[in-house]
Design an enzyme around this catalytic site. Structure first.
Site, PDB file in Angstrom:
ATOM      1  N   CYS A 174       0.779  -1.247   0.000  1.00 26.89           N
ATOM      2  CA  CYS A 174       0.000   0.000   0.000  1.00 26.89           C
ATOM      3  C   CYS A 174       0.809   1.295   0.000  1.00 26.89           C
ATOM      4  CB  CYS A 174      -0.933   0.011   1.198  1.00 26.89           C
ATOM      5  SG  CYS A 174      -2.230  -1.216   1.053  1.00 26.89           S
ATOM      6  N   GLN A 204       3.860   2.626  -0.715  1.00 24.74           N
ATOM      7  CA  GLN A 204       4.523   3.196  -1.890  1.00 24.74           C
ATOM      8  C   GLN A 204       3.523   3.465  -3.008  1.00 24.74           C
ATOM      9  OE1 GLN A 204       8.336   1.565  -3.115  1.00 24.74           O
ATOM     10  NE2 GLN A 204       7.574   1.492  -5.202  1.00 24.74           N
TER      11      GLN A 204
HETATM   12  P1  NAD Z   1      -5.201  -8.700  -3.799  1.00 26.26           P
HETATM   13  O1  NAD Z   1      -4.394  -8.704  -5.032  1.00 26.26           O
HETATM   14  O2  NAD Z   1      -4.808  -9.547  -2.643  1.00 26.26           O
HETATM   15  O3  NAD Z   1      -6.708  -9.146  -4.170  1.00 26.26           O
HETATM   16  C1  NAD Z   1      -7.416  -8.665  -5.267  1.00 26.26           C
HETATM   17  C2  NAD Z   1      -8.224  -9.834  -5.868  1.00 26.26           C
HETATM   18  O4  NAD Z   1      -9.115  -9.326  -6.861  1.00 26.26           O
HETATM   19  C3  NAD Z   1      -7.370 -10.879  -6.569  1.00 26.26           C
HETATM   20  O5  NAD Z   1      -7.566 -12.149  -5.957  1.00 26.26           O
HETATM   21  C4  NAD Z   1      -7.864 -10.855  -8.026  1.00 26.26           C
HETATM   22  O6  NAD Z   1      -7.881 -12.147  -8.648  1.00 26.26           O
HETATM   23  C5  NAD Z   1      -9.259 -10.303  -7.879  1.00 26.26           C
HETATM   24  N1  NAD Z   1      -9.787  -9.680  -9.093  1.00 26.26           N
HETATM   25  C6  NAD Z   1      -9.183  -8.771  -9.906  1.00 26.26           C
HETATM   26  N2  NAD Z   1     -10.021  -8.419 -10.898  1.00 26.26           N
HETATM   27  C7  NAD Z   1     -11.165  -9.106 -10.719  1.00 26.26           C
HETATM   28  C8  NAD Z   1     -12.417  -9.153 -11.418  1.00 26.26           C
HETATM   29  N3  NAD Z   1     -12.629  -8.386 -12.486  1.00 26.26           N
HETATM   30  N4  NAD Z   1     -13.375  -9.989 -10.966  1.00 26.26           N
HETATM   31  C9  NAD Z   1     -13.160 -10.758  -9.882  1.00 26.26           C
HETATM   32  N5  NAD Z   1     -12.013 -10.744  -9.167  1.00 26.26           N
HETATM   33  C10 NAD Z   1     -11.029  -9.926  -9.579  1.00 26.26           C
HETATM   34  O7  NAD Z   1      -5.341  -7.191  -3.344  1.00 26.26           O
HETATM   35  P2  NAD Z   1      -5.608  -6.620  -1.862  1.00 26.26           P
HETATM   36  O8  NAD Z   1      -4.346  -6.542  -1.113  1.00 26.26           O
HETATM   37  O9  NAD Z   1      -6.779  -7.328  -1.283  1.00 26.26           O
HETATM   38  O10 NAD Z   1      -6.033  -5.137  -2.213  1.00 26.26           O
HETATM   39  C11 NAD Z   1      -7.275  -4.825  -2.817  1.00 26.26           C
HETATM   40  C12 NAD Z   1      -7.496  -3.324  -2.764  1.00 26.26           C
HETATM   41  O11 NAD Z   1      -7.553  -2.890  -1.400  1.00 26.26           O
HETATM   42  C13 NAD Z   1      -6.389  -2.498  -3.410  1.00 26.26           C
HETATM   43  O12 NAD Z   1      -6.964  -1.388  -4.034  1.00 26.26           O
HETATM   44  C14 NAD Z   1      -5.546  -2.061  -2.216  1.00 26.26           C
HETATM   45  O13 NAD Z   1      -4.881  -0.848  -2.466  1.00 26.26           O
HETATM   46  C15 NAD Z   1      -6.586  -1.880  -1.149  1.00 26.26           C
HETATM   47  N6  NAD Z   1      -6.098  -2.031   0.233  1.00 26.26           N
HETATM   48  C16 NAD Z   1      -5.205  -3.007   0.564  1.00 26.26           C
HETATM   49  C17 NAD Z   1      -4.790  -3.175   1.889  1.00 26.26           C
HETATM   50  C18 NAD Z   1      -3.826  -4.256   2.287  1.00 26.26           C
HETATM   51  O14 NAD Z   1      -3.377  -4.244   3.424  1.00 26.26           O
HETATM   52  N7  NAD Z   1      -3.478  -5.199   1.428  1.00 26.26           N
HETATM   53  C19 NAD Z   1      -5.319  -2.346   2.876  1.00 26.26           C
HETATM   54  C20 NAD Z   1      -6.229  -1.361   2.509  1.00 26.26           C
HETATM   55  C21 NAD Z   1      -6.608  -1.221   1.187  1.00 26.26           C
HETATM   56  C1  UDX Z   2      -0.909   0.012   5.850  1.00 20.89           C
HETATM   57  C2  UDX Z   2      -1.742   0.924   6.780  1.00 20.89           C
HETATM   58  O1  UDX Z   2      -1.225   0.860   8.105  1.00 20.89           O
HETATM   59  C3  UDX Z   2      -3.205   0.487   6.765  1.00 20.89           C
HETATM   60  O2  UDX Z   2      -3.974   1.378   7.552  1.00 20.89           O
HETATM   61  C4  UDX Z   2      -3.701   0.481   5.338  1.00 20.89           C
HETATM   62  O3  UDX Z   2      -5.042   0.037   5.276  1.00 20.89           O
HETATM   63  C5  UDX Z   2      -2.830  -0.397   4.469  1.00 20.89           C
HETATM   64  O4  UDX Z   2      -1.465   0.023   4.555  1.00 20.89           O
HETATM   65  P1  UDX Z   2       0.143  -2.426   6.057  1.00 20.89           P
HETATM   66  O5  UDX Z   2       0.939  -2.024   4.877  1.00 20.89           O
HETATM   67  O6  UDX Z   2      -0.603  -3.707   6.005  1.00 20.89           O
HETATM   68  O7  UDX Z   2      -0.952  -1.298   6.395  1.00 20.89           O
HETATM   69  O8  UDX Z   2       1.080  -2.504   7.351  1.00 20.89           O
HETATM   70  P2  UDX Z   2       1.745  -1.375   8.301  1.00 20.89           P
HETATM   71  O9  UDX Z   2       1.644  -1.852   9.680  1.00 20.89           O
HETATM   72  O10 UDX Z   2       1.228  -0.041   8.016  1.00 20.89           O
HETATM   73  O11 UDX Z   2       3.283  -1.456   7.894  1.00 20.89           O
HETATM   74  C6  UDX Z   2       3.768  -1.001   6.635  1.00 20.89           C
HETATM   75  C7  UDX Z   2       5.268  -1.043   6.612  1.00 20.89           C
HETATM   76  O12 UDX Z   2       5.824  -0.045   7.478  1.00 20.89           O
HETATM   77  C8  UDX Z   2       5.855  -2.374   7.093  1.00 20.89           C
HETATM   78  O13 UDX Z   2       6.947  -2.727   6.298  1.00 20.89           O
HETATM   79  C9  UDX Z   2       6.288  -2.066   8.513  1.00 20.89           C
HETATM   80  O14 UDX Z   2       7.309  -2.903   8.945  1.00 20.89           O
HETATM   81  C10 UDX Z   2       6.744  -0.628   8.364  1.00 20.89           C
HETATM   82  N1  UDX Z   2       6.729   0.123   9.633  1.00 20.89           N
HETATM   83  C11 UDX Z   2       5.551   0.301  10.303  1.00 20.89           C
HETATM   84  C12 UDX Z   2       7.906   0.679  10.132  1.00 20.89           C
HETATM   85  O15 UDX Z   2       8.972   0.534   9.530  1.00 20.89           O
HETATM   86  N2  UDX Z   2       7.857   1.403  11.300  1.00 20.89           N
HETATM   87  C13 UDX Z   2       6.704   1.606  11.985  1.00 20.89           C
HETATM   88  O16 UDX Z   2       6.743   2.273  13.029  1.00 20.89           O
HETATM   89  C14 UDX Z   2       5.505   1.029  11.466  1.00 20.89           C
END
Ligand code: NAD
Ligand code: UDX
Length: 466
Positions: free
Chosen positions: A276, A278
């Site tokens: 997320c 970057q």
């Molecule tokens: P992910 O890649 O784990 O999951 C996305 C899924 O969507 C995949 O399994 C893919 O096959 C499916 N997909 C793509 N196109 C599709 C379609 N047309 N129909 C059905 N399925 C389809 O991604 P993620 O980490 O769950 O992230 C999803 C979104 O949430 C992103 O926009 C991300 O930025 C956001 N987000 C992620 C996090 C996190 O911690 N990973 C936190 C907050 C928000």
């Molecule tokens: C982040 C946000 O925290 C979350 O709210 C959003 O929905 C998705 O992006 P995530 O990337 O899953 O969540 O983990 P996070 O705990 O935020 O850590 C991100 C990176 O920062 C990791 O590599 C972690 O090790 C690093 N980090 C975190 C630090 O280097 N120092 C810190 O104090 C906290």
């Protein structure tokens, strides 16, 4: 008000899976179907080996699956049946074309939206769960309205997800806030109330914030940018600490004691990773540039640049400390995931470090308690873009810390797994050539104790003096 009875979530990933599993658990009266095009992923969600590792997730899925929680590849059926549809597909950084390297690639989101428009036979509330640039909901609405059947109307809500991996279930059970953005028309407000009622099954009303669509979309980018900015700030200070003998943990503690600042998220590290931070900052940079705000773009870009600097600074430190060459030397990498308690490796700083060490012709030995061998190879080859054969002789993936550290000239901690704090360092030391070097990229080791054993310890953000 509209009563939501059936929910469909498109995208069974790190967000869609845990979020909608928790909704199912907390709302037994709502049927929740999570759909995905990826058969393997859906099969895993339906098995005992879930596709993602997340503490507490197994229990949630087991409690609801087969009752009111279903996983399926039948996207069309899921859409047709639902009153409310979460779109939780991936929105990665664009690799080519306009905005390459910065803008979000919205093709998956648009394909999913188009599918909703084509398949829906009744009105739906469509909820943007994916993280997207500001005003994406507008594009979604245009696609839906241009393709909808007579009698079908669509309301678009923005409901960004704030869970962090590794603590997803905790975060979902007791969120700091739930954010819902809608158009400020009566219809928009009604849709917003329908989703509010879903969350109100377990989230206190005062934590459910309702705002305009564009504020909601931007708040998600803003939150991630400001969180990452804290880490880059503390990492920038860690370089000053190393040069002066100040200690970054002491500095961060002193700074964080200020209640205006707060103590969380001030841990210096080898750099932030994850799917997320970057991506979302680059997205904000692109948005700022498109809005002709180059100074704003430059400000946020610096957060990512500082992170790149931190990773390469740490890698260079390893080489410098090992008398300016690591060619042929064995380096143990402890931790491959981007943070503890997840098997996710997207943008993990360990990957950057490994590439750096391989470029210097070192031999690397990797251990992580949750990341599979196959995943590590996908990361090392950039999903097939880099040929595996030339690096194969230089890479070993170990099943234990002891095996990874055996005969290693340097041990580099990349992930803050709890088990690394409790290792038998004396035993590890006994199996290392002298001098034995440890590099703590997460500030989790007891530097004094390791030094007493005989290790030469380098920690981020502390000078040579103890
Ligand atoms: P992910 O890649 O784990 O999951 C996305 C899924 O969507 C995949 O399994 C893919 O096959 C499916 N997909 C793509 N196109 C599709 C379609 N047309 N129909 C059905 N399925 C389809 O991604 P993620 O980490 O769950 O992230 C999803 C979104 O949430 C992103 O926009 C991300 O930025 C956001 N987000 C992620 C996090 C996190 O911690 N990973 C936190 C907050 C928000
Ligand atoms: C982040 C946000 O925290 C979350 O709210 C959003 O929905 C998705 O992006 P995530 O990337 O899953 O969540 O983990 P996070 O705990 O935020 O850590 C991100 C990176 O920062 C990791 O590599 C972690 O090790 C690093 N980090 C975190 C630090 O280097 N120092 C810190 O104090 C906290």
């Amino acid at each position: 008000p509209i009563q939501v009875k059936k929910i469909c979530c498109i995208g069974a990933g790190y967000v869609g899976g845990p979020t909608c599993a928790v909704i199912a658990l907390k709302c037994p009266h709502i049927q929740v179907t999570i759909v995905d095009l990826n058969q393997q992923r859906i099969d895993a969600w339906n098995s005992d080996e879930l596709p993602i590792y997340e503490p507490g997730l197994d229990e949630v899925v087991k409690a609801a699956r087969g009752k009111n929680l279903f996983f399926s590849t039948d996207v069309d059926k899921g859409i047709e049946e639902a009153d409310l549809i979460f779109v939780s597909v991936n929105t990665p950084t664009k690799k080519s074309g306009i905005g390459a390297g910065f803008a979000a690639d919205l093709k998956f989101l648009q394909l999913a939206t188009r599918r909703i428009a084509e398949v829906a036979k009744s009105s739906k509330i469509v909820v943007e769960k994916s993280t997207v640039p500001c005003r994406t909901a507008d594009a979604m609405r245009t696609i839906l309205e241009a393709n909808s059947k007579p009698g079908c109307s669509f309301d678009i809500l923005s409901n960004p997800e704030f869970l962090a991996e590794g603590t997803a279930i905790e975060d979902l059970f007791a969120p700091d806030r739930v954010l819902i953005g809608s158009l400020q028309t009566q219809q928009g407000k009604d849709a917003c109330e329908a989703l509010t009622q879903v969350y109100a099954n377990w989230v206190p009303r005062e934590r459910i914030l309702t705002v305009g669509l564009w504020s909601s979309e931007l708040s998600k980018l803003a939150a991630n940018a400001m969180l990452a900015q804290r880490i880059s700030s503390v990492n920038a200070l860690s370089a000053i600490c190393e040069a002066t003998g100040a200690n970054i943990d002491e500095v961060a503690y002193a700074v964080g004691k200020d209640t205006r600042m707060g103590s969380k998220f001030l841990k210096a590290s080898v750099g932030f990773g994850g799917s997320c931070f970057q991506k979302d900052i680059l997205n904000l940079v692109y948005l700022s540039e498109s809005l002709h705000l180059p100074e704003v773009a430059k400000y946020w870009r610096a957060v990512v640049e500082m992170n790149e600097y931190q990773k390469s600074r740490f890698a260079n430190k390893v080489v410098d400390t090992l008398f300016n060459t690591i060619t042929g030397k064995k380096i143990a990498i402890l931790g491959w995931a981007f943070k503890k308690d997840t098997g996710d490796t997207r943008e993990s700083p360990a990957i950057t470090l490994a590439n750096h060490f391989l470029n210097e012709k070192a031999r690397i030995n990797i251990y992580d308690p949750q990341v599979s061998k196959d995943q590590i190879w996908l990361d090392l080859t950039d999903y097939g873009d880099i040929p595996a054969e030339p690096i194969k002789p230089h890479v070993t993936i170990s099943q234990s810390v002891e095996e990874a550290c055996h005969n290693a000239e340097a041990i580099v901690v990349c992930t803050e797994w709890d088990e690394f704090k409790k290792l038998d360092w004396q035993k590890i030391y006994d199996n290392c050539p002298r001098p034995a070097f440890v590099f703590d990229g997460r500030l989790i080791l007891d530097r004094k104790a390791l030094t007493n054993i005989g290790f030469k310890v380098t920690t981020i953000g502390t000078g040579d003096r103890l």
